[in-house]
Write an enzyme that holds these catalytic residues in place. Structure first.
Site, short mmCIF file in Angstrom:
data_model
loop_
_atom_site.label_atom_id
_atom_site.label_comp_id
_atom_site.label_asym_id
_atom_site.label_seq_id
_atom_site.Cartn_x
_atom_site.Cartn_y
_atom_site.Cartn_z
N TYR A 21 0.86 -1.21 0.00
CA TYR A 21 0.00 0.00 0.00
C TYR A 21 0.89 1.25 0.00
O TYR A 21 0.66 2.19 -0.77
CB TYR A 21 -0.93 0.00 1.22
CG TYR A 21 -1.92 1.15 1.21
CD1 TYR A 21 -3.05 1.12 0.39
CD2 TYR A 21 -1.73 2.28 2.01
CE1 TYR A 21 -3.94 2.18 0.36
CE2 TYR A 21 -2.62 3.34 1.99
CZ TYR A 21 -3.74 3.28 1.17
OH TYR A 21 -4.63 4.33 1.14
P1 NDP Z 1 -13.79 3.11 0.06
O1 NDP Z 1 -13.49 1.67 0.26
O2 NDP Z 1 -15.05 3.68 0.59
O3 NDP Z 1 -13.68 3.47 -1.48
C1 NDP Z 1 -12.89 2.78 -2.38
C2 NDP Z 1 -13.53 2.94 -3.75
O4 NDP Z 1 -12.69 2.35 -4.74
C3 NDP Z 1 -14.87 2.26 -3.80
O5 NDP Z 1 -15.76 3.08 -4.52
C4 NDP Z 1 -14.58 1.00 -4.60
O6 NDP Z 1 -15.74 0.66 -5.32
C5 NDP Z 1 -13.50 1.48 -5.52
N1 NDP Z 1 -12.65 0.44 -6.08
C6 NDP Z 1 -11.85 -0.42 -5.41
N2 NDP Z 1 -11.24 -1.24 -6.28
C7 NDP Z 1 -11.68 -0.90 -7.53
C8 NDP Z 1 -11.43 -1.38 -8.84
N3 NDP Z 1 -10.59 -2.39 -9.06
N4 NDP Z 1 -12.07 -0.79 -9.87
C9 NDP Z 1 -12.92 0.24 -9.67
N5 NDP Z 1 -13.20 0.74 -8.46
C10 NDP Z 1 -12.58 0.17 -7.39
O7 NDP Z 1 -12.55 3.89 0.71
P2 NDP Z 1 -12.00 5.38 0.53
O8 NDP Z 1 -13.04 6.29 0.05
O9 NDP Z 1 -11.30 5.69 1.77
O10 NDP Z 1 -10.88 5.18 -0.59
C11 NDP Z 1 -10.78 5.98 -1.74
C12 NDP Z 1 -9.31 6.26 -2.00
O11 NDP Z 1 -8.80 7.07 -0.95
C13 NDP Z 1 -8.40 5.04 -2.09
O12 NDP Z 1 -7.51 5.19 -3.17
C14 NDP Z 1 -7.67 5.09 -0.77
O13 NDP Z 1 -6.41 4.46 -0.84
C15 NDP Z 1 -7.54 6.59 -0.58
N6 NDP Z 1 -7.24 7.03 0.77
C16 NDP Z 1 -8.12 6.79 1.79
C17 NDP Z 1 -7.83 7.21 3.05
C18 NDP Z 1 -8.75 6.98 4.18
O14 NDP Z 1 -8.33 7.18 5.32
N7 NDP Z 1 -9.96 6.58 3.98
C19 NDP Z 1 -6.58 7.92 3.36
C20 NDP Z 1 -5.74 8.13 2.22
C21 NDP Z 1 -6.08 7.70 0.97
P3 NDP Z 1 -16.22 -0.81 -5.76
O15 NDP Z 1 -15.89 -1.74 -4.64
O16 NDP Z 1 -17.67 -0.60 -6.00
O17 NDP Z 1 -15.46 -1.09 -7.02
#
Ligand code: NDP
Length: 257
Positions: A161
């Protein structure tokens, strides 16, 4: 209610990982700020519900089911946006998966491949196809990639990650330098811990972790997804017109410590 004088009024945007968390909050904010939004992710039921909610406000919204790790899916998502709304102005490459900390030497190869395949290759595919569409459009554009504080330093997460989020910053800088002459700006946000599904699971599996992170954060709390979305909207907007290749921490001061 549509917002003709919003921060992003008249812009066409694509948001990956829009089915929950930061991506969903950003889709709602972009719509409130006047953009047409295409929400992309794998969970169609979530996308469908969110698009209905956004459309009820009078804003333009559509969704497409896709997996960012598959180039063909990303190509389809960009084509869908251009066919539906005529062009692509803004993109938030946000889809990502988490990875718990465990000793590197014991980790499974699949974990590395899954995390890198989504978080790095996914952003790579998106940049390629979004930039192609923006070049074709000929009036530039603005792209924001979602990195993390894990893109700037090691945090208590898995090594893949941390590596993947550093790579997102590398891709951001490379693309920003290469396409600045064509008016395409590329930036990244580096959120600290934000209240979403990724984080809820991480905190559940690691008792005491949330408090540990709060102690390491000057603002001593977890962010709301909307707070990250506000930074993304500014970076996507014309108000940040001379900002490119930047990494904006949105972390309550975590990376100061
Ligand atoms: P969520 O798990 O709520 O969101 C992740 C999103 O990514 C979901 O909409 C999921 O949708 C989608 N996703 C995952 N894999 C795929 C794929 N292969 N293709 C298309 N869509 C995908 O978590 P967050 O909102 O926290 O995460 C969003 C981003 O923010 C990520 O990149 C995370 O690393 C980053 N981030 C988050 C932090 C936090 O503290 N929350 C801190 C720093 C960065 P679905 O499963 O429907 O495909």
């Amino acid at each position: 209610m549509t917002h003709q004088h919003g921060l992003l009024s008249g812009k066409v945007s694509l948001i990956t990982g829009a089915s929950s968390g930061i991506g969903a909050a950003t889709a709602k904010l972009f719509a409130r700020e006047g953009a047409a939004v295409v929400l992309a992710a794998r969970r169609v039921d979530r996308l469908h519900a969110l698009v209905s909610e956004i459309r009820r406000t009078g804003a333009e919204a559509a969704y497409i089911a896709m997996d960012v790790s598959q180039e063909e899916d990303v190509r389809r998502a960009v084509e869908f946006t251009v066919e539906k709304y005529g062009r692509l102005d803004l993109a938030f490459n946000n889809a990502g998966v988490g990875c718990d900390h465990e000793s590197m030497h014991l980790m499974q190869q699949e974990t590395y491949d899954d995390v890198m395949g989504t978080n790095v290759r996914g952003v790579w595919h998106c940049l390629q196809h979004e930039i192609s569409a923006m070049l074709h459009n000929g009036v530039g554009g603005s792209i924001v990639n979602n990195s993390s504080v894990a893109g700037l330093q090691a945090i208590p997460a898995g090594a893949p990650y941390i590596a993947s989020k550093h790579a997102v910053i590398g891709l951001t800088k490379a693309a920003a330098a290469e396409y600045a002459p064509q008016g395409i700006r590329v930036n990244s946000v580096a959120p600290g811990t934000t209240r979403t599904e990724i984080i809820a699971g991480w905190f559940d599996r690691n008792p005491g972790l949330e408090e540990q992170l709060h102690r390491a954060t000057p603002q001593a709390r977890t962010a709301e997804p909307e707070e990250i979305a506000q930074a993304v909207a500014w970076l996507c907007s014309d108000r940040s017109s001379f900002v490119t290749g930047a990494v904006l921490p949105v972390d309550g001061g975590y990376t100061l410590m």
